[in-house]
Structures are given as structure tokens and as C-alpha cells.
Design an enzyme around this catalytic site. Structure first.
Site, PDB file in Angstrom:
ATOM      1  CB  SER A 146      -0.959  -0.030   1.201  1.00  0.00           C
ATOM      2  OG  SER A 146      -1.987   0.920   1.048  1.00  0.00           O
ATOM      3  CE  LYS A 201     -15.660  20.482   7.519  1.00  0.00           C
ATOM      4  NZ  LYS A 201     -14.325  20.834   7.027  1.00  0.00           N
TER       5      LYS A 201
END
Length: 337
Positions: A167, A219
Site C-alpha cells: 500500500s 463536509k
């Protein structure tokens, strides 16, 4: 009466141990609070070439006859004398990076890279011994950018993976000109994952209300305590997909020979398999690479060490001392041995 006396002594020492444990917890807490209050760190440089050379000479001397030993000592002295006149060999700078989930180790990495860039030339090389299973996107993105600084200054960069580069760890590794890996190292996992619990049903069951106020439609797409909806989930997945796409582009830019759709499924492979896929360039441990390079190059290891504040050092040492002293006290005087 003797038994009661010994039992009372044992109780007293048990209470002493409990008080010692409390004191240790307090000192460890103090150490944690003072950990970030140390002074500026310092760069440590170790000549690995000299260490390897000294080990070689000692072993050769142990295995040699008396006459051979004298010849070896004479040869070694001549080599040392010649280097004192000026060591004009190219240099291999070695950095160790063992990254955690938050990639906090980037603070030391940026100092090490900056120090190398101050002195290195394109005739030198940097070897990063990398070990990381990945972590947060922004942290490992910055780590990869630090290595990219070396490439931008045309300093050859090699990454060696002895255990794992997955990763975010592979995001760093792919920046290199060349990737070495031990045969059973874990490589790949080019994907993105995010998970979080949701306690909304539990709170609702106990009549606990949770409020969250935001400005901006997205948000907060998902929440731990509030009720999540399909729109928020869809937006969250969209954001993950975008990050994954950027990750794929980044890897593809640095490793254009890859079948990018085949290797960016989130899977990981043993290095022996990764070699076939083009994720690594050679099966070799960092130790073998260093031994080979030390024959013709000067090998210098860099490590940026942060100085701990006095409060942190005293807290840690004090906690260890309290526990050790309490253990010795009970071990010496316990009536139950």
C-alpha cells in the site's frame, strides 16, 4: 506469631508493589507529556564500509596462518593509509525507513534526504531499506514526495524490501530507479480502504440524541454516531475511488512497464511473484546488496535521531527503576517462596 509476622510483612510488601505500580504509571504519563519537548534532533552518520571491512579483516586473521596474518595486517594498514590521503570513491548513502500507520517517521526521513541532497552528486547513490505495510494517504504521500526529491536531483535511488512494502509502502518504493526484494517479502496492495463503526442504533435504543451541524453538503459524508444515508455512502465511495485512481496514476508514472489494471486490485504478492508482474526488479536482500557495493564504494548510513526532553528521559528511567526495585524487594523477602 511467626506466621502472622511473615503474613504482615507480605501484606506490607504487596502494598509497596501496588504503590510502586501507581508511581510507575504516573512517571510514564509524565514521560509521555514531555516526549515532544525535547531539543532539535541530530543526524548520526555511520561508516558501514569500515565496519564491514573490520569484520572481514578479523575473520581472515582468525583463519589465517601466522605468516598469512602478518601479510593481511600489512595489506590492511596500507589500505587504511591510502584512504587517509583522500577517499575518492563514490558513496552509497543508506537510509532505514520503518513506517507505521500514521507515517510519523517522515519527520526523520525529510531531514535525512535534505542532508544527502546537500552533499550528494549523480555519481553517488541512495539505498532505502524500506519496511511498511502502509497507512494514511497524506502521510505516505509525503514520504513518497521526500524520495522523489532525490530523483528530481538526479541522485540514483534504490529501494530494498526485506519484509514488506505494501500500500503506502509500495507508493514509496515505486519512486525508486530500482526495487530489490527478498524472495518472501510482501509487495503490492495497491488499493484504498476505509472503515468505521456506527453507534447510531445503540444510541437510539438508549434514547441518546446525537447532533452534528455542518456547512457544506459533503463536509461530513459518514459519521460514527449519527445516522448514515445512501447519499453519504455513495459520496464516500466516490472519494475512495478517486484516491485509488490517483494512486494508480502515481504507480503507473514511475513503473510504466506494469499492466496497471492487473496489479492495482488491492492484492499483495510474495516478491518472487511480484518479480514476474514487474513490481520489483530483482530478488536480493539488502545485506547482499550492501556487501557487493562496499567493495567499490564508501557506504554511509544516516539516521536522524530526535533528542528527548529531560522530563521524558527522567520519567521513563524512573518508571523502570521503580518497577525493578519493587520486583527485587518482593523477590528477596517473600515468605511464599
Amino acid at each position: 506469631m511467626e506466621f502472622l509476622s511473615e503474613y504482615g510483612l507480605f501484606v506490607a510488601k504487596t502494598l509497596t508493589l501496588l504503590l510502586a505500580l501507581v508511581a510507575a504509571v504516573v512517571l510514564v504519563t509524565v514521560a509521555g507529556r514531555g516526549a515532544g519537548k525535547g531539543g532539535k534532533g541530530q543526524l548520526e552518520v555511520t561508516d558501514l564500509g569500515d565496519e564491514l571491512d573490520e569484520t572481514r579483516v578479523r575473520l581472515q586473521a582468525m583463519l589465517a596462518s601466522k605468516d598469512e596474518r602478518k601479510a593481511l595486517e600489512k595489506q590492511h594498514k596500507q589500505e587504511v593509509k591510502a584512504r587517509k590521503g583522500g577517499d575518492h570513491r563514490s558513496r552509497l548513502f543508506v537510509i532505514d525507513f520503518k513506517g507505521g500507520m500514521e507515517a510519523r517517521e517522515v519527520a526523520g526521513l525529510r531531514e535525512e534526504v535534505s542532508a544527502i541532497l546537500a552533499v550528494a552528486t549523480p555519481q553517488d547513490e541512495v539505498l532505502v531499506r524500506l519496511e511498511s505495510g502502509g497507512g494514511v494517504v497524506h502521510g505516505y504521500g509525503l514520504c513518497a514526495s521526500q524520495l522523489q526529491r532525490l530523483r528530481e536531483h538526479e541522485i540514483p535511488l534504490t529501494v530494498a524490501v526485506d519484509k514488506v512494502a505494501a500500500s503506502g509502502g509500495y507508493m514509496m518504493a515505486c519512486v525508486a530507479d530500482r526495487i530489490l526484494a527478498a524472495p518472501f517479502a510482501i509487495v503490492g496492495s495497491i488499493g484504498v480502504v476505509a472503515q468505521l463503526p456506527n453507534f447510531h442504533k445503540l444510541l437510539k435504543k438508549h434514547d441518546i440524541e446525537f447532533e452534528m451541524h455542518t456547512a457544506g453538503q459533503y463536509k461530513r459524508t459518514l459519521t460514527v454516531f449519527g445516522e448514515n444515508d445512501d447519499e453519504g455512502r455513495a459520496k464516500f465511495r466516490e472519494e475512495l475511488a478517486e484516491i485509488h485512481e490517483r494512486f494508480k496514476q502515481f504507480v503507473g508514472t514511475h513503473r510504466p512497464q506494469l499492466d496497471i489494471d492487473k496489479v492495482t486490485t488491492g492484492e499483495h504478492w510474495l516478491a518472487s511473484q511480484a518479480l514476474e508482474l514487474g513490481l520489483v526488479d530483482e530478488l536480493k536482500t539488502s545485506d547482499d546488496y550492501l556487501l557487493a557495493q562496499a567493495k567499490t564504494r564508501r557506504v554511509l548510513a544516516l539516521h536522524y535521531r530526535t533528542r528527548k526532553g529531560l522530563l521524558a528521559r527522567l520519567g521513563k528511567q524512573g518508571a523502570e527503576g521503580v518497577l525493578e526495585g519493587a520486583g527485587q524487594l518482593l523477590g528477596r523477602h517473600s515468605p511464599w517462596q
